[in-house]
Motif scaffolding. Structure first.
Motif, mmCIF file in Angstrom:
data_model
loop_
_atom_site.group_PDB
_atom_site.id
_atom_site.type_symbol
_atom_site.label_atom_id
_atom_site.label_comp_id
_atom_site.label_asym_id
_atom_site.label_seq_id
_atom_site.Cartn_x
_atom_site.Cartn_y
_atom_site.Cartn_z
ATOM 1 N N THR A 122 61.669 16.668 17.523
ATOM 2 C CA THR A 122 61.537 17.105 16.817
ATOM 3 C C THR A 122 61.901 18.079 15.288
ATOM 4 O OG1 THR A 122 58.987 18.458 16.996
ATOM 5 C CG2 THR A 122 59.307 15.931 16.588
ATOM 6 N N SER A 123 63.105 18.773 14.873
ATOM 7 C CA SER A 123 63.021 19.356 14.448
ATOM 8 C C SER A 123 62.869 19.455 12.553
ATOM 9 C CB SER A 123 64.733 19.858 14.151
ATOM 10 O OG SER A 123 65.270 18.022 13.822
ATOM 11 N N ARG A 124 63.215 20.785 11.956
ATOM 12 C CA ARG A 124 62.795 20.730 10.259
ATOM 13 C C ARG A 124 63.872 19.330 9.477
ATOM 14 N NH1 ARG A 124 60.662 27.257 10.459
ATOM 15 N NH2 ARG A 124 58.799 26.810 11.179
ATOM 16 N N ALA A 125 64.902 20.185 9.919
ATOM 17 C CA ALA A 125 66.567 19.564 9.105
ATOM 18 C C ALA A 125 66.265 18.157 9.240
ATOM 19 C CB ALA A 125 67.514 19.967 9.950
ATOM 20 N N HIS A 126 66.188 17.569 10.537
ATOM 21 C CA HIS A 126 66.103 15.986 10.647
ATOM 22 C C HIS A 126 65.201 15.142 10.661
ATOM 23 C CE1 HIS A 126 70.802 16.802 10.919
ATOM 24 N NE2 HIS A 126 69.838 17.918 11.737
#
Length: 117
Positions: free
Chosen positions: A17-21
């Motif tokens: 999980t990442s904020r951008a993707h």
């Protein structure tokens, strides 16, 4: 998690999980990333096939021995409530037509449960 059936059989599956993707399910073969799927965009369905929660014989034995005394009972009750082992299998269908089955345990379930229908 591990892919147990389908196109990527024998590979490891990891949710990143990442904020951008957002959340991405990566299928890894050995040390290389074989394929990545965005969980909300690339998936047609993620269906729960099997989910089992149980205690092992060893856990039951410990809880039984602890339950003999009052102090041990205070320890045995939370062990009974929160010490369950969890195993699950999920059938995944992607929009590109690939199908595979993922198997995982308790820590994997916490990551993927919000995406399973």
């Amino acid at each position: 998690m591990k892919v147990i059936d389908g196109n990527f059989k024998g590979s490891q599956a990891v949710i990143i999980t990442s904020r951008a993707h957002g959340a991405v399910l990566e299928i890894r073969a050995r040390l290389l990333t074989e394929r990545g799927f965005k969980l909300m965009d690339d998936m047609r369905s993620m269906q729960l096939i099997e989910k089992t929660e149980s205690h092992s014989f060893f856990n039951y034995l410990i809880m039984l021995v602890l339950a003999i005394t009052i102090v041990g009972l205070i320890v045995a009750i939370p062990l009974y409530l929160f010490g369950k082992e969890l195993q699950f299998k999920i059938k995944v269908r992607t929009k590109s037509g690939e199908e595979f089955t993922i198997q995982g345990d308790k820590k994997d379930w916490k990551q993927i449960q919000s995406y399973v229908s």
